[in-house]
Scaffold this motif. Structure first.
Motif, mmCIF file in Angstrom:
data_model
loop_
_atom_site.group_PDB
_atom_site.id
_atom_site.type_symbol
_atom_site.label_atom_id
_atom_site.label_comp_id
_atom_site.label_asym_id
_atom_site.label_seq_id
_atom_site.Cartn_x
_atom_site.Cartn_y
_atom_site.Cartn_z
ATOM 1 N N LEU A 166 0.874 -1.207 0.072
ATOM 2 C CA LEU A 166 0.087 -0.139 -0.009
ATOM 3 C C LEU A 166 0.909 1.270 0.229
ATOM 4 N N ALA A 167 2.212 1.072 -0.189
ATOM 5 C CA ALA A 167 3.065 2.187 -0.124
ATOM 6 C C ALA A 167 2.648 3.327 -1.082
ATOM 7 N N ALA A 168 2.460 3.105 -1.972
ATOM 8 C CA ALA A 168 1.907 4.107 -3.033
ATOM 9 C C ALA A 168 0.499 4.597 -3.344
ATOM 10 N N ASN A 169 -0.293 3.706 -2.356
ATOM 11 C CA ASN A 169 -1.661 3.639 -2.609
ATOM 12 C C ASN A 169 -2.537 4.637 -1.815
ATOM 13 N N ARG A 170 -3.331 5.695 -2.365
ATOM 14 C CA ARG A 170 -3.807 6.577 -1.607
ATOM 15 C C ARG A 170 -5.180 6.279 -1.152
ATOM 16 N N MET A 171 -5.865 5.176 -1.931
ATOM 17 C CA MET A 171 -7.204 4.674 -1.812
ATOM 18 C C MET A 171 -7.276 3.934 -0.378
ATOM 19 N N ARG A 172 -6.446 2.946 -0.249
ATOM 20 C CA ARG A 172 -6.253 2.036 0.722
ATOM 21 C C ARG A 172 -7.790 1.413 1.110
ATOM 22 N N VAL A 173 -8.060 0.840 -0.136
ATOM 23 C CA VAL A 173 -9.285 -0.020 0.354
ATOM 24 C C VAL A 173 -9.333 -1.486 -0.304
ATOM 25 N N ALA A 174 -9.915 -2.358 0.099
ATOM 26 C CA ALA A 174 -10.053 -3.770 -0.419
ATOM 27 C C ALA A 174 -11.542 -4.091 -0.657
ATOM 28 N N GLU A 175 -11.759 -4.640 -1.982
ATOM 29 C CA GLU A 175 -13.173 -4.920 -2.360
ATOM 30 C C GLU A 175 -13.075 -6.200 -2.673
ATOM 31 N N CYS A 176 -14.105 -7.000 -1.931
ATOM 32 C CA CYS A 176 -14.495 -8.619 -2.291
ATOM 33 C C CYS A 176 -15.130 -8.758 -3.681
ATOM 34 N N GLU A 177 -14.719 -9.359 -4.573
ATOM 35 C CA GLU A 177 -15.560 -9.451 -5.976
ATOM 36 C C GLU A 177 -15.298 -10.865 -6.525
ATOM 37 N N ILE A 178 -16.684 -11.105 -7.088
ATOM 38 C CA ILE A 178 -16.420 -12.196 -7.936
ATOM 39 C C ILE A 178 -16.128 -12.206 -9.443
ATOM 40 N N VAL A 179 -15.167 -13.199 -9.805
ATOM 41 C CA VAL A 179 -14.340 -13.070 -10.968
ATOM 42 C C VAL A 179 -14.581 -14.108 -11.823
ATOM 43 N N PHE A 180 -14.783 -13.714 -13.094
ATOM 44 C CA PHE A 180 -15.086 -14.795 -14.118
ATOM 45 C C PHE A 180 -13.981 -14.801 -15.041
ATOM 46 N N SER A 181 -13.401 -16.049 -15.508
ATOM 47 C CA SER A 181 -12.374 -16.257 -16.524
ATOM 48 C C SER A 181 -13.312 -16.739 -17.735
ATOM 49 N N LEU A 182 -12.762 -15.957 -18.950
ATOM 50 C CA LEU A 182 -13.404 -16.337 -20.249
ATOM 51 C C LEU A 182 -12.428 -17.512 -20.978
ATOM 52 N N GLY A 183 -13.223 -18.256 -21.650
ATOM 53 C CA GLY A 183 -12.549 -19.515 -22.433
ATOM 54 C C GLY A 183 -12.669 -19.285 -23.866
ATOM 55 N N ARG A 184 -13.057 -18.197 -24.348
ATOM 56 C CA ARG A 184 -12.985 -17.881 -25.563
ATOM 57 C C ARG A 184 -13.087 -16.345 -25.755
ATOM 58 N N ALA A 185 -12.791 -15.862 -26.984
ATOM 59 C CA ALA A 185 -12.791 -14.220 -27.166
ATOM 60 C C ALA A 185 -14.074 -13.842 -27.355
ATOM 61 N N LEU A 186 -14.373 -12.546 -26.866
ATOM 62 C CA LEU A 186 -15.519 -11.812 -27.257
ATOM 63 C C LEU A 186 -14.970 -10.456 -27.742
ATOM 64 N N ALA A 187 -15.208 -10.524 -29.066
ATOM 65 C CA ALA A 187 -14.725 -9.284 -30.013
ATOM 66 C C ALA A 187 -15.726 -8.365 -30.097
ATOM 67 N N PRO A 188 -15.375 -7.117 -30.350
ATOM 68 C CA PRO A 188 -16.420 -6.109 -30.751
ATOM 69 C C PRO A 188 -17.148 -6.148 -31.814
ATOM 70 N N ARG A 189 -18.357 -5.995 -31.888
ATOM 71 C CA ARG A 189 -19.166 -6.334 -32.831
ATOM 72 C C ARG A 189 -20.563 -4.851 -32.788
ATOM 73 N N ALA A 190 -21.384 -4.869 -33.766
ATOM 74 C CA ALA A 190 -22.588 -3.939 -33.738
ATOM 75 C C ALA A 190 -23.479 -4.408 -32.767
ATOM 76 N N GLN A 191 -23.721 -5.765 -32.950
ATOM 77 C CA GLN A 191 -24.824 -6.614 -32.165
ATOM 78 C C GLN A 191 -24.497 -6.738 -30.664
ATOM 79 N N ARG A 192 -25.403 -6.481 -29.657
ATOM 80 C CA ARG A 192 -25.084 -6.415 -28.260
ATOM 81 C C ARG A 192 -24.760 -7.841 -27.858
ATOM 82 N N TYR A 193 -24.221 -8.222 -26.885
ATOM 83 C CA TYR A 193 -23.999 -9.639 -26.471
ATOM 84 C C TYR A 193 -24.990 -9.898 -25.573
ATOM 85 N N GLY A 194 -25.742 -11.080 -25.790
ATOM 86 C CA GLY A 194 -26.862 -11.378 -24.537
ATOM 87 C C GLY A 194 -26.341 -12.225 -23.584
ATOM 88 N N ARG A 195 -27.053 -12.273 -22.368
ATOM 89 C CA ARG A 195 -26.487 -13.290 -21.170
ATOM 90 C C ARG A 195 -26.272 -14.531 -21.600
#
Length: 258
Positions: A90-119
């Motif tokens: 935390l030596a250079a960190n001014r916020m000094r907070v920790a956040e508990c988060e749920i993380v997802f790893s992706l198995g394939r690429a999701l590239a930019p496109r005109a159509q929105r991605y659905g759930r």
């Protein structure tokens, strides 16, 4: 706007562990799109690869705190991703907070496109889920007043990320809004929260980020992760303290601070 100059100034602050007031007027982003254009130049300026992506301000309280109209997306750099149990400086960190988060790893690429991605399409790309602890920071001295365009240019306050063990994705992802997350700090505090604190549902937060990056022209590459925002309100931490978080069926994770 001189996007490259803005990226060079912000990335330089991050590398040096320094902070600054607003960007100079000639390279200060004015819109969210301007901010993402600056952000996209950080990998070239730092010489560091992107390991994943983060979402800032996924709660209304968080949005109000930093005066933004909605969530912000940003990259997480590989050299600042740490394993479970890591000691985070935390030596250079001014916020000094920790956040508990749920993380997802992706198995394939999701590239930019005109159509929105659905759930369903986004869920089909998820390979695993992890517990995570994000330790954000901003390069702006008064990040609460920097505005969303500058905060996006600042990689949405990206800094350090502690990533827990992978668990294969399954049907339980649908239960994430009701997932209870219990944290414990070594000074005796026991903050807690729910998955629903993240845009109502961490999966919906993931879908939001995929489409936000698509609009910004960014690809989520196979093997990259997305950390979806704080299930527990940001936890103030100090050097010498430890934090452990229990994400129920997703697992536990721990970090210490130096």
């Amino acid at each position: 706007m001189e996007a490259r100059r803005a990226a060079r100034l912000l990335a330089g602050c991050w590398t040096q562990g320094s902070h600054r007031e607003d960007l100079p007027p000639d390279c200060r982003p004015a819109t969210r799109a301007d901010g993402y254009a600056v952000q996209a130049l950080w990998p070239a300026e730092t010489g560091r690869p992107v390991a994943g992506w983060k979402i800032a301000a996924t709660s209304l309280a968080g949005q109000q705190h930093i005066a933004v109209s909605g969530p912000l997306a940003g990259p997480v750099f590989a050299h600042r991703v740490h394993a479970d149990g890591a000691r985070v400086s935390l030596a250079a960190n001014r916020m000094r907070v920790a956040e508990c988060e749920i993380v997802f790893s992706l198995g394939r690429a999701l590239a930019p496109r005109a159509q929105r991605y659905g759930r369903d399409e986004v869920l089909a790309a998820v390979a695993s889920v992890h517990p995570g602890i994000e330790v954000p920071d901003s390069r702006f001295l008064q990040f609460e007043r920097a505005g969303e365009a500058q905060l996006i240019a600042d990689c949405a306050c990206s800094n350090d990320m502690v990533l827990g063990a992978a668990l294969p994705a399954d049907g339980r992802l649908g239960t994430l809004p009701t997932l209870q997350v219990q944290a414990q700090v070594s000074d005796g505090r026991k903050p807690q929260g729910l998955g629903s604190n993240v845009l109502g549902d961490p999966v919906e937060a993931l879908v939001w980020l995929v489409n936000e990056l698509s609009s910004a022209g960014q690809t989520i590459e196979p093997g990259q992760f997305v950390t979806t925002g704080a299930c527990v309100p940001p936890i103030p931490v100090l050097p010498g303290q430890d934090l452990e978080a229990d994400f129920g069926w997703i697992g536990r994770i721990r970090a210490s601070f130096a």
